[in-house]
Design an enzyme around this catalytic site. Structure first.
Site: not given
Ligand code: CAA
Length: 379
Positions: A124, A128, A363
């Site tokens: 993680g 946001p 990524e």
């Protein structure tokens, strides 16, 4: 210089190609429609001892190299990109930070179950308000005696619904920017931790994409991964490896689109000839083949650099950037070659096109990768 795969790499390619064509490809279309997660595929891959492929045998891994990892991701993605991204994230985002930065005890506790396929791996980073600006993390971790209290949220996290634990970043010293971020291992059944899976996506419908919510999550101090305040760098290093996986996915998707186009072009007759006889189509197929070859070579080379312990940040960014843009181009041309049929679901190239789109974003967006390359070449 030796461009041949080793005996072991060739063996892995043969095993995974058979597996992918026999066990992964048949359900790919249906999973794209229903969004059903292919958990049974990963149970079978665990039996083939592929779930810990590049990690040491003493943690239940296969002791394989990064080229073999890339081959597995490529072959899975050639059949089903949702399966490819799940495996890629499991290894390169879930397992890798534990392998790179974990203590022996953490590896035994958390890496071993990943290698056995008892849990899927996830990490993680994104929030946001912290996407490309990964250092803008707001999730915080405050030390309370011998424990850490973590609050915040993460978004666009692959695999978390199927993970027993994951590594995530949190701010431990607000005054220090990226040098005040640490990484933690958080079991997903910890009180206050929830995983939400409500996204409706353009593609990769059968991959698990989640939001994480952390409300007063408490983990013991030994769940700090690596050194305090070094989490950002650790995650950047992890992402370098992850980009090999995304590059390999791009090669697999592009290869599938090329193969379907070649097959179609040989069978489709217009103006009294198979369209593969027309130079307009031949040139498209020739360009597709050439660019896929280039992308594959770049992905394998960066994997080779990684296996030799060399720095590979620039090459990983280049390979992921190039391969993802090739995948988009190849998939778009694949639809063009198929004409109206390509726009329809039955011919599968529209699925490949939708799935490929994520690779220019996840990524590291193409823009961030160009930034990374520019910095590395001394701009
Ligand atoms: N390896 C080692 N160290 C690195 C590094 C790397 N690849 N990249 C940066 N660092 C180090 C820098 O050297 C620097 O340390 P020093 O000051 O000691 O030299 C420190 O980290 C900070 O680096 P920057 O100053 O370059 O940081 P920045 O804020 O300018 O950000 C960035 C750089 C390249 C834009 C970075 O934020 C980035 O890569 N962003 C994209 C993030 C990304 O790819 N997100 C997708 C995640 S996928 C996900 O979360 C969901 C999922 O499940 C798939």
């Amino acid at each position: 210089m030796d461009y041949d795969l080793t005996q072991e790499q060739t063996m892995i390619r043969n095993v995974i190609r058979d597996f992918s064509e026999g066990e992964v490809a048949p359900g790919a279309e249906e999973r794209d429609k229903t969004g059903q997660f292919p958990i049974e595929v990963f149970d079978k891959m665990a039996k083939l001892e592929l779930m810990g492929l590049p990690f040491p045998e003493k943690y239940g891994g296969g002791g394989g190299d990064s080229i073999s990892f890339a081959i597995v991701v490529e072959e899975l993605s050639r059949s089903c990109a949702s399966t490819g991204i799940t495996y890629s994230a499991h290894i390169s985002l879930g397992g890798a930070p534990l392998h790179l930065f974990g203590t022996e005890k953490q590896k035994q506790m958390y890496l071993v179950p990943l290698c056995r396929g008892e849990s899927l791996g996830a990490f993680g980073l994104t929030e946001p308000g912290a996407g490309s600006d990964a250092g803008g993390t707001r999730t915080s971790a405050v030390k309370k005696g011998t424990q850490w209290l973590i609050n915040g949220s993460k978004c666009f996290i692959t695999n978390a619904s199927y993970a027993r634990h994951l590594c995530l970043t949190a701010v431990t010293d607000k005054s220090k920017g990226t040098k005040g971020i640490s990484a933690f291992i958080v079991p997903t059944n910890t009180k206050g931790f929830s995983v939400l899976s409500n996204y409706e996506k353009l593609g990769l419908h059968a991959s698990n994409t989640t939001e994480l919510v952390l409300e007063d999550v408490v983990v013991p101090e030994e769940n700090l991964l690596g050194k305090e305040n070094e989490g950002f760098k650790q995650f950047m290093k992890t992402l370098d490896g992850g980009r090999i996986g995304i590059g390999a996915m791009a090669v697999g998707i592009a290869q599938a689109a090329f193969e379907k186009s070649l097959h179609y072009a040989k069978k489709r007759t217009q103006f009294g000839n198979a369209i593969s006889k027309f130079q307009a189509i031949q040139f498209k197929l020739a360009d597709m083949a050439m660019e896929i070859e280039n992308a594959r070579n770049m992905v394998y080379r960066v994997a080779w650099l990684k296996d030799r312990g060399r720095k590979f940040t620039k090459e990983a960014a280049m390979a992921k950037l190039y391969a993802s843009e090739v995948a988009m181009k190849v998939c778009s041309q694949a639809i063009q070659i198929h004409g109206g049929y390509g726009y329809m679901r039955d011919y599968q190239v529209e699925r490949l096109f939708r799935d490929a789109r994520l690779l220019e974003i996840g990524e590291g967006t193409s823009e961030v990768l160009r930034m990374v390359i520019a910095r590395e070449i001394g701009c």
